[in-house]
Motif scaffolding. Structure first.
Motif, PDB file in Angstrom:
ATOM      1  N   HIS A 176       0.829  -1.210   0.000  1.00  0.00           N
ATOM      2  CA  HIS A 176       0.000   0.000   0.000  1.00  0.00           C
ATOM      3  C   HIS A 176       0.863   1.260   0.000  1.00  0.00           C
ATOM      4  CE1 HIS A 176      -4.088  -1.493   0.374  1.00  0.00           C
ATOM      5  NE2 HIS A 176      -3.728  -2.322   1.334  1.00  0.00           N
ATOM      6  N   ASP A 177       1.869   1.291   0.861  1.00  0.00           N
ATOM      7  CA  ASP A 177       2.652   2.513   1.045  1.00  0.00           C
ATOM      8  C   ASP A 177       3.539   2.829  -0.149  1.00  0.00           C
ATOM      9  OD1 ASP A 177       1.470   2.518   3.504  1.00  0.00           O
ATOM     10  OD2 ASP A 177       3.329   2.662   4.662  1.00  0.00           O
ATOM     11  N   GLU A 178       3.924   1.813  -0.889  1.00  0.00           N
ATOM     12  CA  GLU A 178       4.824   2.041  -2.034  1.00  0.00           C
ATOM     13  C   GLU A 178       4.071   2.436  -3.296  1.00  0.00           C
ATOM     14  OE1 GLU A 178       8.842  -0.440  -1.425  1.00  0.00           O
ATOM     15  OE2 GLU A 178       7.092  -1.718  -1.784  1.00  0.00           O
ATOM     16  N   ALA A 179       2.744   2.366  -3.282  1.00  0.00           N
ATOM     17  CA  ALA A 179       1.958   2.790  -4.441  1.00  0.00           C
ATOM     18  C   ALA A 179       1.860   4.311  -4.453  1.00  0.00           C
ATOM     19  CB  ALA A 179       0.564   2.172  -4.387  1.00  0.00           C
ATOM     20  N   GLU A 195      -4.846   4.172  -7.225  1.00  0.00           N
ATOM     21  CA  GLU A 195      -5.139   3.331  -8.388  1.00  0.00           C
ATOM     22  C   GLU A 195      -3.931   2.503  -8.846  1.00  0.00           C
ATOM     23  OE1 GLU A 195      -5.025   7.693  -9.878  1.00  0.00           O
ATOM     24  OE2 GLU A 195      -5.593   6.565  -8.059  1.00  0.00           O
ATOM     25  N   ASP A 196      -2.748   2.815  -8.303  1.00  0.00           N
ATOM     26  CA  ASP A 196      -1.548   2.047  -8.638  1.00  0.00           C
ATOM     27  C   ASP A 196      -1.314   0.876  -7.689  1.00  0.00           C
ATOM     28  OD1 ASP A 196      -0.935   3.855 -10.717  1.00  0.00           O
ATOM     29  OD2 ASP A 196       0.076   5.197  -9.307  1.00  0.00           O
ATOM     30  N   THR A 197      -2.169   0.702  -6.694  1.00  0.00           N
ATOM     31  CA  THR A 197      -1.994  -0.364  -5.712  1.00  0.00           C
ATOM     32  C   THR A 197      -2.036  -1.733  -6.387  1.00  0.00           C
ATOM     33  OG1 THR A 197      -3.072   1.004  -4.029  1.00  0.00           O
ATOM     34  CG2 THR A 197      -2.875  -1.349  -3.569  1.00  0.00           C
ATOM     35  N   ASN A 229     -10.417  -8.298   5.993  1.00  0.00           N
ATOM     36  CA  ASN A 229      -9.501  -7.524   5.159  1.00  0.00           C
ATOM     37  C   ASN A 229      -9.203  -8.219   3.829  1.00  0.00           C
ATOM     38  OD1 ASN A 229      -9.227  -5.413   7.022  1.00  0.00           O
ATOM     39  ND2 ASN A 229      -7.641  -6.503   8.146  1.00  0.00           N
ATOM     40  N   ARG A 230      -9.150  -9.540   3.874  1.00  0.00           N
ATOM     41  CA  ARG A 230      -8.943 -10.279   2.625  1.00  0.00           C
ATOM     42  C   ARG A 230     -10.121 -10.062   1.675  1.00  0.00           C
ATOM     43  NH1 ARG A 230     -10.574 -14.913   0.332  1.00  0.00           N
ATOM     44  NH2 ARG A 230      -9.111 -15.929  -1.144  1.00  0.00           N
ATOM     45  N   ALA A 231     -11.333  -9.949   2.233  1.00  0.00           N
ATOM     46  CA  ALA A 231     -12.512  -9.717   1.393  1.00  0.00           C
ATOM     47  C   ALA A 231     -12.380  -8.414   0.605  1.00  0.00           C
ATOM     48  CB  ALA A 231     -13.772  -9.688   2.253  1.00  0.00           C
ATOM     49  N   VAL A 232     -11.735  -7.404   1.204  1.00  0.00           N
ATOM     50  CA  VAL A 232     -11.511  -6.144   0.491  1.00  0.00           C
ATOM     51  C   VAL A 232     -10.620  -6.388  -0.728  1.00  0.00           C
ATOM     52  CG1 VAL A 232     -10.542  -3.828   0.650  1.00  0.00           C
ATOM     53  CG2 VAL A 232     -11.810  -4.787   2.589  1.00  0.00           C
ATOM     54  N   ALA A 233      -9.551  -7.163  -0.531  1.00  0.00           N
ATOM     55  CA  ALA A 233      -8.666  -7.471  -1.653  1.00  0.00           C
ATOM     56  C   ALA A 233      -9.398  -8.273  -2.721  1.00  0.00           C
ATOM     57  CB  ALA A 233      -7.444  -8.232  -1.151  1.00  0.00           C
ATOM     58  N   VAL A 234     -10.242  -9.212  -2.293  1.00  0.00           N
ATOM     59  CA  VAL A 234     -11.029  -9.995  -3.252  1.00  0.00           C
ATOM     60  C   VAL A 234     -11.927  -9.080  -4.070  1.00  0.00           C
ATOM     61  CG1 VAL A 234     -12.919 -11.670  -3.453  1.00  0.00           C
ATOM     62  CG2 VAL A 234     -10.986 -12.135  -1.924  1.00  0.00           C
ATOM     63  N   ALA A 235     -12.585  -8.138  -3.421  1.00  0.00           N
ATOM     64  CA  ALA A 235     -13.476  -7.213  -4.120  1.00  0.00           C
ATOM     65  C   ALA A 235     -12.705  -6.355  -5.123  1.00  0.00           C
ATOM     66  CB  ALA A 235     -14.201  -6.329  -3.116  1.00  0.00           C
ATOM     67  N   MET A 236     -11.493  -5.928  -4.747  1.00  0.00           N
ATOM     68  CA  MET A 236     -10.710  -5.076  -5.644  1.00  0.00           C
ATOM     69  C   MET A 236     -10.169  -5.854  -6.845  1.00  0.00           C
ATOM     70  SD  MET A 236     -11.073  -2.171  -4.277  1.00  0.00           S
ATOM     71  CE  MET A 236      -9.944  -1.225  -5.311  1.00  0.00           C
ATOM     72  N   VAL A 237      -9.988  -7.154  -6.688  1.00  0.00           N
ATOM     73  CA  VAL A 237      -9.455  -7.976  -7.783  1.00  0.00           C
ATOM     74  C   VAL A 237     -10.573  -8.598  -8.614  1.00  0.00           C
ATOM     75  CG1 VAL A 237      -8.084 -10.038  -8.332  1.00  0.00           C
ATOM     76  CG2 VAL A 237      -7.309  -8.466  -6.546  1.00  0.00           C
ATOM     77  N   ARG A 238     -11.621  -9.077  -7.943  1.00  0.00           N
ATOM     78  CA  ARG A 238     -12.653  -9.856  -8.633  1.00  0.00           C
ATOM     79  C   ARG A 238     -14.012  -9.178  -8.690  1.00  0.00           C
ATOM     80  NH1 ARG A 238     -11.177 -15.242  -5.098  1.00  0.00           N
ATOM     81  NH2 ARG A 238      -8.997 -15.434  -5.790  1.00  0.00           N
ATOM     82  N   GLY A 239     -14.166  -8.033  -8.040  1.00  0.00           N
ATOM     83  CA  GLY A 239     -15.427  -7.310  -8.084  1.00  0.00           C
ATOM     84  C   GLY A 239     -16.164  -7.338  -6.766  1.00  0.00           C
ATOM     85  N   PRO A 240     -17.075  -6.362  -6.550  1.00  0.00           N
ATOM     86  CA  PRO A 240     -17.761  -6.238  -5.258  1.00  0.00           C
ATOM     87  C   PRO A 240     -18.647  -7.434  -4.910  1.00  0.00           C
ATOM     88  CG  PRO A 240     -18.712  -4.747  -6.886  1.00  0.00           C
ATOM     89  CD  PRO A 240     -17.455  -5.290  -7.482  1.00  0.00           C
TER      90      PRO A 240
END
Length: 409
Positions: A298-301, A305-307, A331-342
């Motif tokens: 997160h911090d290096e993005a 939108e570059d995350t 928290n993993r669910a957030v990553a899933v939503a960002m990769v595969r959709g809400p």
């Protein structure tokens, strides 16, 4: 420095010094609490003294002396204190004397509170009270138990420490390893309470995050080759680096995606990334290292939108394999939503609805509301935001969640 900040900084040091000198944890804490009550009255009227630690030490020592004199075994107690004390401890150091990490009374107090005779829950509760300075109500919230239950747990833990007859010294290496996981979890909880206060008008309690980082540095100095110690310190630095951009001028909460990243603490990010990079290369994987690695992505993005969300999801998959924790699933669910959709994120959240550890937590409602909003279900999202706002005692979080709900009206 505010009155409250002075108390939080000095109280553990005074308690540690008294336990080191007299060897009675429960009596020492009672004496320190009485000294703090006296300070709350006198300091608010007359101001904080030039040497608050010496003031507190003097008052607390008088309380202990009065208590010892009232007991029939006073002489035997005094003789035991002399016999138990190392020669160099018979002359007390000046209150303002600087101590290295190996002589830090707070660090010794930290390990004492994590004595193996205590249950893990009692270790954490007692340390949060004695070292972190959290109230019983705050500790109860962290454990999701009634305040009365936590008060009993703290009381029993103090009595158990007394019955073990433990000396106020750093434990030997083998025993130190046994206590380490509880120590790290304690510091993690203290940091989290400081980064997002569970109640009140302020989102942050900077004195708590600073104390958690200070203690994590001390433990890292003591155990420089331990991967999880380095991972926890890295995690704290990488997360706390975002604090300057996390609130607006009026104290309103700003979510990660909307933060001005130029305000982030670049020195903390550099140090945290270096720590986690070194430890991942040479130590067995652990949950704090993996969380630090996620924070580093997160911090290096340079922009939200570059995350690299696929990398974050892969790290959460690893983390889920070593940590059975509903917050990891959330928290993993957030990553899933960002990769595969809400919709995929909402499916992940459904597994938590029957988990008593998190089912009533406001974060579950808030994350669900965000996914529902992304999926276009404005009415459901509005209701979930409102439910989340009702379930948090943090005023900044309430205001943020209510604003999100109002925007969808």
């Amino acid at each position: 420095m505010t009155f409250e900040a002075v108390i939080r900084e000095q109280a553990p040091q005074v308690l540690g010094a008294l336990v080191r000198r007299y060897g009675q944890f429960d009596a020492a804490e009672d004496a320190v609490q009485e000294a703090l009550l006296a300070a709350a009255v006198q300091w608010r009227e007359e101001g904080v003294p030039d040497n608050p630690r010496a003031w507190l030490m003097t008052v607390a020592t008088r309380r202990l002396t009065d208590q010892f004199r009232s007991e029939s075994a006073r002489r035997r107690r005094e003789e035991n204190v002399v016999v138990m004390a190392p020669t160099d401890e018979l002359v007390a150091p000046a209150a303002d004397e600087e101590r290295g990490p190996d002589r830090d009374d707070t660090l010794k107090l930290l390990f004492l509170c994590c004595h193996p005779a205590l249950t893990a829950a009692s270790q954490i509760a007692l340390t949060l009270r004695a070292v972190g300075g959290l109230t019983t109500a705050e500790i109860a919230h962290a454990f999701l138990v009634p305040e009365s239950t936590m008060a009993q747990r703290v009381s029993r833990a103090k009595q158990r420490i007394k019955s073990t007859g433990s000396t106020f010294q750093l434990p030997p290496p083998a025993e130190r390893e046994e206590r380490l996981q509880a120590v790290l979890h304690v510091l993690y909880l203290i940091f989290n309470e400081g980064y997002t206060a569970t109640s009140g008008a302020e989102l942050h309690r900077v004195e708590l995050t600073a104390e958690a980082i200070r203690l994590a540095r001390a433990v890292h100095s003591l155990l420089p080759d331990d991967g999880e110690v380095a991972g926890l310190l890295a995690l704290m630095l990488l997360v706390d680096a975002r604090r300057p951009a996390r609130t607006g001028p009026g104290g309103d909460l700003i979510p990660l995606a909307d933060q001005d990243r130029t305000l982030w603490n670049s020195a903390f990010i550099k140090e945290g990334v270096a720590l986690v990079t070194r430890t991942l290369a040479r130590a067995p994987l652990g949950p704090y290292q993996l969380q630090a690695a996620i924070a580093a992505v997160h911090d290096e993005a340079p922009r939200a939108e570059d995350t690299d969300w696929p990398q974050i999801l892969a790290l959460y998959d690893l983390l889920a394999g070593v940590s059975d924790n509903p917050m990891v699933t959330l928290n993993r669910a957030v990553a899933v939503a960002m990769v595969r959709g809400p919709e995929a994120g909402l499916d992940e959240l459904s597994t938590l609805d029957k988990d008593e550890r998190v089912a009533g937590h406001h974060r579950l409602d808030a994350v669900r509301a965000h996914f529902q909003e992304l999926a276009g279900d404005r009415e459901a999202a509005r209701a979930s935001y409102q439910q989340a706002a009702r379930r948090t005692n943090s005023l900044p979080e309430q205001q943020y969640l209510q604003a999100r709900a109002a925007r969808l009206a």
